[in-house]
Design an enzyme around this catalytic site. Sequence first.
Site, mmCIF file in Angstrom:
data_model
loop_
_atom_site.group_PDB
_atom_site.id
_atom_site.type_symbol
_atom_site.label_atom_id
_atom_site.label_comp_id
_atom_site.label_asym_id
_atom_site.label_seq_id
_atom_site.Cartn_x
_atom_site.Cartn_y
_atom_site.Cartn_z
ATOM 1 N N ASP A 148 128.228 36.269 137.188
ATOM 2 C CA ASP A 148 126.887 37.794 136.222
ATOM 3 C C ASP A 148 126.109 38.943 137.151
ATOM 4 O O ASP A 148 124.812 37.937 137.353
ATOM 5 C CB ASP A 148 126.708 37.408 134.901
ATOM 6 N N ARG A 156 122.217 36.616 138.680
ATOM 7 C CA ARG A 156 122.461 34.838 138.976
ATOM 8 C C ARG A 156 122.344 34.140 141.007
ATOM 9 O O ARG A 156 122.134 33.433 140.707
ATOM 10 C CB ARG A 156 124.361 34.160 138.882
ATOM 11 N N ARG A 217 120.437 45.803 129.728
ATOM 12 C CA ARG A 217 121.421 45.891 130.294
ATOM 13 C C ARG A 217 122.486 46.349 130.084
ATOM 14 O O ARG A 217 123.279 46.429 131.034
ATOM 15 C CB ARG A 217 121.828 44.443 129.678
ATOM 16 N N LYS A 247 131.745 44.986 129.827
ATOM 17 C CA LYS A 247 132.293 43.870 129.287
ATOM 18 C C LYS A 247 130.449 44.829 127.584
ATOM 19 O O LYS A 247 130.626 46.292 128.584
ATOM 20 C CB LYS A 247 131.455 42.610 129.630
ATOM 21 N N HIS A 248 130.677 44.865 126.356
ATOM 22 C CA HIS A 248 131.413 42.920 125.792
ATOM 23 C C HIS A 248 132.705 44.558 124.688
ATOM 24 O O HIS A 248 131.853 45.072 124.051
ATOM 25 C CB HIS A 248 130.865 42.608 125.436
ATOM 26 N N HIS A 260 124.996 34.761 121.756
ATOM 27 C CA HIS A 260 125.092 33.566 121.845
ATOM 28 C C HIS A 260 124.451 32.317 121.009
ATOM 29 O O HIS A 260 124.493 31.021 121.877
ATOM 30 C CB HIS A 260 123.935 33.651 123.298
ATOM 31 N N ASP A 333 134.938 36.919 126.496
ATOM 32 C CA ASP A 333 132.842 36.268 126.750
ATOM 33 C C ASP A 333 132.944 34.842 127.171
ATOM 34 O O ASP A 333 134.210 34.077 126.656
ATOM 35 C CB ASP A 333 131.681 36.561 125.728
#
Length: 433
Positions: A148, A156, A217, A247-248, A260, A333
Amino acid sequence: MLRRIATTGLLVTALTACGGGGGSAGAEPTGGRAAPPAPTTANTPRQSAPPATPAAESPVERALSEMTVEEKVGQLFMPIVYGTAADSVSGENQARFGAQTPAKVIQKYHLGGVILFPYNVKSVGQVVSFTNGMQRASKDVPLLVATDQENGMVSRFSSVMTAFPGAGQIGAKGQPELAGQVARATGRELHALGVNLDFAPVADVNVNPRNPVIGQRAYGDQPKKVAAMVAAAVKGFHEAGMASTAKHFPGHGDTNVDSHTGLPVINHTRAEWERIDAPPFKAAIDAGVDAVMSAHIVFPKLDPSGDPATLSKPILTGLLRKELGFKGVISTDALNMAGVRKKYDDGEIAVRALLAGADLLLMPNDLPKQYRAVVAAVKSGRISEERLDQSVTRLLTLKHNRGLLAEAPRASAQEAARVLRSAEHRRLAGRFR
């Protein structure tokens, strides 16, 4: 399997002849002798035409035909692996997967891919060695090595890559070409490290200021503006040789719950979805995006079952496949998130995601259990072999389209050192300061 074929030279021939066809074993080469001419004497009966030559197998068809059910199921999974080298011994790997090293995890489950996180990253040379080592461990079909790298708050590889801004900052400039340039530069750096799939760009339209998980984001809160940015980003990734993911789906922009930790519900009507959420995904599909990631969100007006989109056949197969015409890979996801684990156990989640239309099972919470559940569902007939083959074919096609089936990718530490944080990329990042 595939690499053994490649060493004979057959696959190279297949990939360079007429759009990907290659001769099957025992077939006469296309450069063989021509048939003798038919007699021309008037009293001689007309001879029937010779039997048609069987259609040549494509590299994707050849790879699929050589897989067992267990190997096909392994292609669907993309877990986290622990360590910084393919042969890193980790108690975490042993506890979660029953195998000590990333290489052994890949081999045990015939994995189609892995996803990398910051704890897999120490230095440029280390990452190159790691990705190369994992590709060597995948002896038959090369891996999708993913991450990601959205830039901004989800980066990352921030310890080794150029610090590009996130989508919100790019969107504020109002220039889609900048989104494309950042995606191209990001893709080049990832590609140099041996990463070949980025779970970006974010295609959500952030219309809820209290959204705790998307926010900056996203490229913004205007559907047309976001759509233009997403399309440009997809094209930029492709120019860098990088597979990309929108996404998403069907849209995570209007929620005040983080999937999450909980299960968001979005009450957009079908008309609101078409006006607000759909345009960036349509733009991504038109731009040729490789994958679309599902969201762990309930969309009652699109599917009244109460299941999250990741487990919804009306949303994944009905809306994304049939109505929007998406033919690429549908990725879930992360399957370790709370939003998808409210109603079903881990094994059932993996099976239901596939039945809904997903192809790639990302970050399984319990890989051994979920792998066994999918194998059992195929062998019992709950998941047909035809349905399994559809998903594996899409994943192999993605790999083929990005050049991964021709030869296992090998990154170069020297090239990575030249590309990462190059002067050109630093100048581009500097345009946002």
